[in-house]
Design a protein around this motif. Structure first.
Motif, PDB file in Angstrom:
ATOM      1  N   ILE A   1     -41.961  70.757 -62.814  1.00 22.91           N
ATOM      2  CA  ILE A   1     -42.175  71.555 -61.597  1.00 22.91           C
ATOM      3  C   ILE A   1     -42.067  70.667 -60.359  1.00 22.91           C
ATOM      4  O   ILE A   1     -41.444  71.038 -59.362  1.00 22.91           O
ATOM      5  N   GLY A   2     -42.656  69.462 -60.444  1.00 18.89           N
ATOM      6  CA  GLY A   2     -42.576  68.535 -59.312  1.00 18.89           C
ATOM      7  C   GLY A   2     -41.134  68.188 -58.967  1.00 18.89           C
ATOM      8  O   GLY A   2     -40.728  68.227 -57.803  1.00 18.89           O
ATOM      9  N   ALA A   3     -40.335  67.883 -59.985  1.00 19.09           N
ATOM     10  CA  ALA A   3     -38.932  67.517 -59.750  1.00 19.09           C
ATOM     11  C   ALA A   3     -38.165  68.689 -59.159  1.00 19.09           C
ATOM     12  O   ALA A   3     -37.325  68.521 -58.272  1.00 19.09           O
TER      13      ALA A   3
ATOM     14  N   GLY B   1     -45.653  69.772 -65.746  1.00 24.95           N
ATOM     15  CA  GLY B   1     -46.072  69.404 -64.386  1.00 24.95           C
ATOM     16  C   GLY B   1     -44.986  68.591 -63.695  1.00 24.95           C
ATOM     17  O   GLY B   1     -44.608  68.859 -62.547  1.00 24.95           O
ATOM     18  N   ALA B   2     -44.447  67.610 -64.400  1.00 25.53           N
ATOM     19  CA  ALA B   2     -43.388  66.770 -63.830  1.00 25.53           C
ATOM     20  C   ALA B   2     -42.123  67.586 -63.574  1.00 25.53           C
ATOM     21  O   ALA B   2     -41.427  67.382 -62.578  1.00 25.53           O
TER      22      ALA B   2
END
Lengths: 285, 382
Positions: free
Chosen positions: B70-72, B67-68
């Motif tokens: 993809i966010g970055a 998740g992180a």
């Protein structure tokens, strides 16, 4: 509609794109969205600076309506995506909007760890005490004894208190509001966004369709009156006895402390590593 | 790389070479969760990324890690995670999100024996089909395999390049043997390394249609916070990124997601041909097994069998045309794998010729030896 409201709608909503919205008439989600937009407007943030990330559920649909950088993630994972965005670009104001099942059931682990980790994020959790979108199943905040489509004989589990959970997990700013106390809510959201650190706002909201209807509160007015009669301001609650607080909940700021912020600490690590350490690692022999 | 003068030879293990490759490719964000036999990648990046101005974070689990990542990536930073089987299983949901929302990212899966907790410290190739089909729904994805330390470096760069170019998650399948074997590794000159970055929008924000089709099928990607305010969702969406249920819009999206990869087959489907030109018996292998296969082919040649090896670098999209040319040419093909038979099924699926396809499988946590492969070559060659 007042001119001020029209102006805000034109400025912040994607009014030409995806309306009407998916929420039921009388849903509290619109009140939360209104409070969020007014808080952002009062702070004076640029739309380009804001990321609104959501999970799955009725609350998850909120980002689609607003003209920010918007992200509709997977169920319970809004904070994980938000963490990546914030770390990659700390200058952005990153707000995660979640529901009660979203944030504290499937996303419960991410929620407590985000509180512990302390990135400068804002988490708004709309707590309507039920899974609304999927049809009224019990959530971690459904009260003991109430009815839900997966608790037809009454719920035998006990509910989380989300705000208290956030305090215990280490979030430096925690507040609780309701969709009845609209001005307070706007104020709490504003404080949360301005807070330097992980800030949580739990918003008690109404799902009269999926929760109220099965629990003798089948319309939004009845549910809002329940909020009015059961919410006690934190300042007042401190002078009340445990017996007097029975069945009631607090609203206001529950925690507001200072803690080192992850991104700032990390920047120190970067600077320290570059200064203090030879460029190590096996590749540099 | 810039600090290096000339080519440098060092002793590296596979996991370390993946880190070097990632940094050379421009990876500046890693989120992960400890797991054997992948942990060295996280450990090393926790030290190296701050020095490169990047960010390392240890998340609460593998779901959060991807998740992180993809966010970055949505914020414009090249991002990666690394894990092993159990963690890879947890990542499947968000892997599908990255496919659907077309977010570039690289996922390293250092395979262990499975199912479940399985054999944490032993090699396996049991996750081949999971890498292709692990997340739900029809989706395109690129899966690459590594067999040497040099590979780990080069294929990691390739993974980032393909991910950026096609806006698709790229999975690198390694295994415990490749990950922990130390070999001499030669750093290429910085100028020899080709780096591909995602296409940014060239139009002003008001003209930007985030998921608009084009001849390449890959829309330019605006990072969050640069004036291009748009919506990203895991729901089926229209060209503007907003949820849709219109059949023609649904079809257009899914078809484009596949078409963008299909059109790139020529550069995505990598193989290595070894002594294949006159071969009449061949081995088709990938990962650490291809090392044993190469040795077996050499030995078989010495004993007069015209043997060859087709080493698959890209496992998916399945390099069909390369495999077909071997099947067409040879009377027998051996497909040795450290699983019960995953790529061998693909090979059999595309076999329209008289070629006899023999699978050979080991699932006891041990490597397949050159001798075992050589025996099969002899069997098919006589």
């Amino acid at each position: 509609m007042s001119q001020g409201v029209t102006k805000l709608i034109h400025k912040y909503l994607r009014h030409d794109k995806k309306f009407p919205h998916v929420w039921c008439p009388g849903c509290g989600n619109g009140i939360v969205l209104g409070a969020l937009i007014r808080a952002i407007d009062r702070i004076g943030l640029e739309k380009d600076e804001i990321v609104l990330a959501s999970g799955i559920g009725c609350s998850g649909r909120m980002p689609v309506y607003v003209d920010f950088n918007t992200l509709h993630t997977t169920h319970g994972r809004a904070l994980t995506f938000a963490t990546g965005i914030k770390l990659a670009k700390p200058s952005l104001t990153v707000i995660a909007i979640m529901g009660d099942g979203d944030a504290t059931a499937i996303g419960g682990n991410h929620f407590i760890h985000a509180a512990r980790r302390n990135l400068n994020l804002t988490a708004i959790i709309i707590n309507n005490q039920i899974y609304g979108m999927t049809g009224g199943q019990s959530s971690p905040t459904t009260p003991y004894g109430s009815y839900a489509t997966t608790a037809p004989y009454g719920l035998i589990e006990h509910a989380f208190s989300i705000a208290e959970l956030a305090v215990t997990a280490g979030a430096p700013f925690v507040a609780r509001g309701t969709v009845y106390h609209v001005e307070t809510l706007e104020d709490l959201v504003k404080k949360a966004i301005l807070k330097r650190g992980f800030a949580v706002v739990e918003v008690i909201s109404n799902c009269h369709v999926q929760y109220g209807r099965r629990n003798n509160m089948g319309d939004p007015v009845t549910m809002m009156k329940w909020m009015r009669d059961h919410a006690i301001r934190v300042e007042k609650a401190s002078s009340m006895s445990i017996d007097d607080m029975e069945g009631k909940f607090t609203i206001g700021v529950l925690a507001d402390v200072e803690k080192p912020i992850y991104t700032e600490e990390y920047q120190k690590i970067r600077e320290g590593a570059i200064k203090g350490r030879p460029t190590g690692g096996p590749g540099h022999g | 790389m810039s600090a290096r003068k000339g080519q440098k030879r060092v002793l590296l293990q596979g996991n370390e070479a993946i880190v070097e490759g990632a940094l050379a490719a421009g990876c500046r964000f890693f989120a992960g969760y400890p797991i054997t036999p992948a942990s060295e990648i996280a450990e090393l990046l926790s030290m190296r990324l701050p020095l490169a101005g990047g960010t390392f974070i240890q998340m609460e689990d593998e779901i959060a890690s991807i998740g992180a990542v993809i966010g970055a990536s949505l914020a414009g930073v090249k991002s990666m995670t690394a894990t092993s089987g159990p963690g890879f299983s947890l990542m499947q949901e968000n892997l599908g999100f990255a496919c659907m929302a077309e977010v570039p990212c690289v996922i390293v899966n250092v395979m262990r024996g499975g199912p479940s907790t399985g054999l944490p410290t032993n090699p396996s190739q049991g996750d081949v089909m999971q890498a292709r089909w692990g997340t739900h729904g029809d989706h395109p994805v690129i899966v690459l395999s590594v067999s040497t330390v040099q590979d780990c470096f080069e294929i990691t760069i390739l993974a980032f390049n393909l991910s950026e170019k096609y806006r698709v998650p790229v999975i690198i399948l390694s295994d415990a043997v490749v990950a922990h074997t130390r070999e001499v590794f030669t750093f290429p000159h910085a100028r020899e390394i080709q780096i591909v970055d995602r296409a940014l929008p060239s139009m002003p924000p008001e003209w930007y249609i985030p998921y608009e089709d084009s001849p390449s099928g890959v829309p330019p990607m605006a990072p969050f916070g640069e004036g291009y305010r748009y919506h990203v969702t895991g729901l089926v969406h229209d060209v503007r990124g907003f949820p849709t249920q219109r059949p023609e819009e649904i079809k257009a999206l899914i078809n484009r997601l596949f078409r963008k990869i299909t059109q790139g087959f020529h550069e995505i489907q990598k193989v290595q041909r070894f002594m294949l030109d006159d071969a009449d018996v061949s081995v088709i292998a990938y990962g650490s097994v291809s090392r044993a296969a190469r040795q077996a082919v050499k030995e078989a040649r010495r004993e007069g069998v015209r043997a060859g090896l087709l080493q698959l670098i890209t496992l998916f999209p399945f390099p069909r045309s390369s495999v077909e040319s071997v099947l067409k040419q040879c009377r027998g093909v051996v497909v040795p794998e450290m699983n019960v038979g995953q790529i061998s099924r693909e090979v059999k699926r595309v076999n329209r010729w008289e070629c006899k396809v023999e699978k050979y499988n080991r699932v006891d946590g041990r490597l397949i030896t050159p001798k075992q492969i050589r025996q099969l070559i002899f069997k098919l060659g006589t």
